[in-house]
Scaffold this motif. Structure first.
Motif, PDB file in Angstrom:
ATOM      1  N   GLN A 140      18.834   6.473   2.094  1.00  0.00           N
ATOM      2  CA  GLN A 140      19.518   5.199   1.915  1.00  0.00           C
ATOM      3  C   GLN A 140      18.657   4.052   2.457  1.00  0.00           C
ATOM      4  N   ALA A 141      18.017   4.290   3.618  1.00  0.00           N
ATOM      5  CA  ALA A 141      17.130   3.267   4.179  1.00  0.00           C
ATOM      6  C   ALA A 141      15.927   3.033   3.261  1.00  0.00           C
ATOM      7  N   GLU A 142      15.403   4.117   2.700  1.00  0.00           N
ATOM      8  CA  GLU A 142      14.270   3.974   1.777  1.00  0.00           C
ATOM      9  C   GLU A 142      14.693   3.216   0.524  1.00  0.00           C
ATOM     10  N   SER A 143      15.886   3.505   0.019  1.00  0.00           N
ATOM     11  CA  SER A 143      16.380   2.808  -1.161  1.00  0.00           C
ATOM     12  C   SER A 143      16.546   1.311  -0.894  1.00  0.00           C
ATOM     13  N   GLN A 144      17.061   0.966   0.273  1.00  0.00           N
ATOM     14  CA  GLN A 144      17.232  -0.437   0.627  1.00  0.00           C
ATOM     15  C   GLN A 144      15.879  -1.144   0.717  1.00  0.00           C
ATOM     16  N   ALA A 145      14.888  -0.445   1.294  1.00  0.00           N
ATOM     17  CA  ALA A 145      13.557  -1.040   1.402  1.00  0.00           C
ATOM     18  C   ALA A 145      12.936  -1.263   0.023  1.00  0.00           C
ATOM     19  N   LEU A 146      13.114  -0.284  -0.882  1.00  0.00           N
ATOM     20  CA  LEU A 146      12.555  -0.421  -2.223  1.00  0.00           C
ATOM     21  C   LEU A 146      13.313  -1.478  -3.039  1.00  0.00           C
ATOM     22  N   LEU A 147      14.618  -1.603  -2.806  1.00  0.00           N
ATOM     23  CA  LEU A 147      15.382  -2.653  -3.487  1.00  0.00           C
ATOM     24  C   LEU A 147      14.897  -4.035  -3.043  1.00  0.00           C
ATOM     25  N   SER A 148      14.674  -4.185  -1.743  1.00  0.00           N
ATOM     26  CA  SER A 148      14.161  -5.465  -1.239  1.00  0.00           C
ATOM     27  C   SER A 148      12.786  -5.760  -1.814  1.00  0.00           C
ATOM     28  N   LEU A 149      11.940  -4.720  -1.901  1.00  0.00           N
ATOM     29  CA  LEU A 149      10.610  -4.905  -2.468  1.00  0.00           C
ATOM     30  C   LEU A 149      10.701  -5.276  -3.943  1.00  0.00           C
ATOM     31  N   SER A 150      11.617  -4.589  -4.676  1.00  0.00           N
ATOM     32  CA  SER A 150      11.769  -4.876  -6.101  1.00  0.00           C
ATOM     33  C   SER A 150      12.210  -6.324  -6.318  1.00  0.00           C
ATOM     34  N   GLN A 151      13.132  -6.800  -5.507  1.00  0.00           N
ATOM     35  CA  GLN A 151      13.588  -8.187  -5.634  1.00  0.00           C
ATOM     36  C   GLN A 151      12.473  -9.178  -5.301  1.00  0.00           C
ATOM     37  N   GLU A 355      -3.662  -9.618  -1.716  1.00  0.00           N
ATOM     38  CA  GLU A 355      -4.932  -8.918  -1.559  1.00  0.00           C
ATOM     39  C   GLU A 355      -4.839  -7.432  -1.918  1.00  0.00           C
ATOM     40  N   THR A 356      -3.617  -6.926  -2.085  1.00  0.00           N
ATOM     41  CA  THR A 356      -3.411  -5.502  -2.398  1.00  0.00           C
ATOM     42  C   THR A 356      -2.469  -5.412  -3.585  1.00  0.00           C
ATOM     43  N   ASP A 357      -2.740  -4.440  -4.495  1.00  0.00           N
ATOM     44  CA  ASP A 357      -1.879  -4.304  -5.668  1.00  0.00           C
ATOM     45  C   ASP A 357      -0.630  -3.486  -5.322  1.00  0.00           C
ATOM     46  N   LEU A 358       0.321  -3.506  -6.244  1.00  0.00           N
ATOM     47  CA  LEU A 358       1.619  -2.873  -6.010  1.00  0.00           C
ATOM     48  C   LEU A 358       1.527  -1.354  -5.859  1.00  0.00           C
ATOM     49  N   PRO A 359       0.764  -0.611  -6.676  1.00  0.00           N
ATOM     50  CA  PRO A 359       0.712   0.849  -6.488  1.00  0.00           C
ATOM     51  C   PRO A 359       0.294   1.256  -5.077  1.00  0.00           C
ATOM     52  N   ASP A 360      -0.698   0.570  -4.505  1.00  0.00           N
ATOM     53  CA  ASP A 360      -1.108   0.897  -3.135  1.00  0.00           C
ATOM     54  C   ASP A 360       0.026   0.620  -2.149  1.00  0.00           C
ATOM     55  N   MET A 361       0.733  -0.470  -2.386  1.00  0.00           N
ATOM     56  CA  MET A 361       1.850  -0.810  -1.519  1.00  0.00           C
ATOM     57  C   MET A 361       2.941   0.263  -1.592  1.00  0.00           C
ATOM     58  N   LEU A 362       3.277   0.723  -2.794  1.00  0.00           N
ATOM     59  CA  LEU A 362       4.312   1.730  -2.967  1.00  0.00           C
ATOM     60  C   LEU A 362       3.908   3.061  -2.332  1.00  0.00           C
ATOM     61  N   ARG A 363       2.640   3.430  -2.494  1.00  0.00           N
ATOM     62  CA  ARG A 363       2.178   4.680  -1.903  1.00  0.00           C
ATOM     63  C   ARG A 363       2.225   4.620  -0.377  1.00  0.00           C
ATOM     64  N   ALA A 364       1.825   3.506   0.187  1.00  0.00           N
ATOM     65  CA  ALA A 364       1.846   3.362   1.647  1.00  0.00           C
ATOM     66  C   ALA A 364       3.281   3.398   2.179  1.00  0.00           C
ATOM     67  N   LEU A 365       4.176   2.733   1.458  1.00  0.00           N
ATOM     68  CA  LEU A 365       5.569   2.711   1.885  1.00  0.00           C
ATOM     69  C   LEU A 365       6.199   4.108   1.793  1.00  0.00           C
ATOM     70  N   ALA A 366       5.895   4.832   0.721  1.00  0.00           N
ATOM     71  CA  ALA A 366       6.440   6.181   0.550  1.00  0.00           C
ATOM     72  C   ALA A 366       5.920   7.124   1.624  1.00  0.00           C
ATOM     73  N   ALA A 367       4.619   7.003   1.942  1.00  0.00           N
ATOM     74  CA  ALA A 367       4.037   7.866   2.975  1.00  0.00           C
ATOM     75  C   ALA A 367       4.668   7.599   4.331  1.00  0.00           C
ATOM     76  N   ALA A 368       4.898   6.326   4.648  1.00  0.00           N
ATOM     77  CA  ALA A 368       5.513   5.983   5.934  1.00  0.00           C
ATOM     78  C   ALA A 368       6.942   6.507   6.017  1.00  0.00           C
ATOM     79  N   HIS A 369       7.722   6.339   4.951  1.00  0.00           N
ATOM     80  CA  HIS A 369       9.096   6.836   4.940  1.00  0.00           C
ATOM     81  C   HIS A 369       9.133   8.360   5.065  1.00  0.00           C
ATOM     82  N   ALA A 370       8.233   9.034   4.354  1.00  0.00           N
ATOM     83  CA  ALA A 370       8.211  10.500   4.402  1.00  0.00           C
ATOM     84  C   ALA A 370       7.875  11.005   5.802  1.00  0.00           C
TER      85      ALA A 370
END
Length: 397
Positions: A140-151, A355-370
């Motif tokens: 749920q916390a990961e979903s909220q973080a990704l929703l905020s990022l998507s917005q 300075e960083t593209d979105l795929p790198d951002m998503l991968r970093a966020l997923a790794a931290a959450h995991a």
């Protein structure tokens, strides 16, 4: 992490009104084993009255009558009333009382062992509820973080800072996380239903903290519910051998008789009484099968006790190894999670700066959450392992 902590704290606050001991007692009252062990105890207590009786078996009544009616017709009649009392053989009554006492203690030990087994089920269900609640809070916390990022990405797309494809990718990641939230919610509901079915309670108490076992924890094994039950089963079998040995033949009987003789053709009635002793003769054909069966039961009980001691010792050692391993894994995963969270924060600032593209951002966020989820899961598993160790030691709240 804040959402996870708040969710866990709220869950714990709701469960503060229930203790693990109350949950175990509630589950034990609902278990079929509780009714069975109460029946065993009542039967053993009823046997105590038999062992305290003055006779080896219930007395029996004899009534006989002889007459010449229909034959010579002189009016001769003989009536006899007798009562027979089975006697205890030498040492038989004491052996019977010792067997009854052993059976009574065994019935109590069976109730304790049954409650211990139910406690293991309750501990497992409790841990499952908390693991599923933790999983739900994490996704749920990961979903909220990704929703905020998507917005945020969508606003930047509208501002012309990012390509429309980035908005689609961010929203897809959030939708995937939302699916995981639904799955985690289902798993949590199933765990809660299992808990409610087992205990009849709505909330599971929080996982407790337990001190490490002392160096003389092995001394607790003498009172371990399973070992105590197995030991008393062997003791009851031993007492049964003693009873069979003391019961080499059927019980002798004392017979008290009252007799009335009526002579023919007006003779007076004659009343008399007498005592008789009936002594059955024992034979090897009768005794050897009984002794062999009792000895076989004793050998089986002693073998089961030896095997149970080995199994309990192995279980305690295995839980200790698991607890040590989980503590080592948690320390490593905690450090890894801190590093990945710091890296995700750097990349997030870099992403906002363009300075960083979105795929790198998503991968970093997923790794931290995991990594954070793994660390939290290992922390919960440590508490679960500590509870399992307490259970392996035979300790029931």
């Amino acid at each position: 992490m804040l959402v996870v902590a708040l969710s866990i704290a709220a869950s714990s606050a709701c469960a503060q009104t229930i203790t693990l001991a109350q949950a175990i007692e509630s589950a034990w009252q609902r278990a079929a084993e509780s009714t069975a062990t109460q029946g065993f105890l009542r039967r053993a207590q009823a046997e105590q009255a038999v062992g305290a009786a003055g006779w080896a078996a219930p007395p029996s009544l004899e009534l006989s009558q002889r007459t010449d009616r229909g034959l010579s017709g002189t009016g001769v009649r003989e009536t006899e009333l007798g009562v027979s009392f089975p006697l205890w053989l030498p040492g038989q009554r004491a052996a019977r009382q010792q067997l009854i006492a052993a059976d009574t203690e065994l019935a109590r030990a069976q109730a304790t062992a049954g409650r211990w087994q139910v406690a293991g089920l309750v501990r497992a269900s409790q841990a499952e509820v908390h693991l599923r609640a933790l999983e739900f809070a994490q996704v749920q916390a990961e979903s909220q973080a990704l929703l905020s990022l998507s917005q945020d990405v969508e606003r930047r797309v509208k501002a012309g800072d990012l390509a429309p494809a980035d908005a689609l990718a961010a929203k897809a990641e959030w939708l995937q996380a939302d699916v995981r939230v639904a799955q985690a919610k289902e798993h949590l509901a199933q765990a809660q239903l299992q808990w409610r079915s087992l205990t009849g309670l709505d909330d599971a108490p929080p996982l407790g903290t337990y001190p490490p076992p002392s160096s003389d924890a092995a001394s607790l094994l003498d009172e371990h519910p399973l070992l105590r039950e197995a030991s008393l089963r062997a003791e009851a079998a031993r007492r049964k051998v003693d009873l069979v040995s003391a019961s080499g033949r059927s019980a002798p009987e004392v017979v008290a008789r009252v007799r009335q003789d009526v002579g023919g053709r007006g003779d007076e009635r004659v009343n008399s009484w007498g005592l008789a002793l009936r002594v059955p003769l024992g034979t090897d054909d009768r005794n050897h099968p009984l002794q062999a069966a009792a000895l076989a039961e004793l050998e089986l009980a002693e073998a089961q006790l030896r095997l149970m001691k080995q199994q309990v010792a192995v279980s305690i050692e295995a839980q200790g190894v698991t607890q040590t391993s989980l503590a080592h894994q948690w320390r490593g995963e905690q450090q890894r999670a801190a590093l990945l969270r710091e890296r995700a924060n750097f990349i997030s600032r870099s992403f906002r700066a363009g300075e960083t593209d979105l795929p790198d951002m998503l991968r970093a966020l997923a790794a931290a959450h995991a990594a954070e989820a793994a660390a939290q899961r290992l922390l919960t598993q440590q508490a679960q392992a500590a509870a399992r160790l307490q259970h392996a030691l035979g300790i029931v709240p």
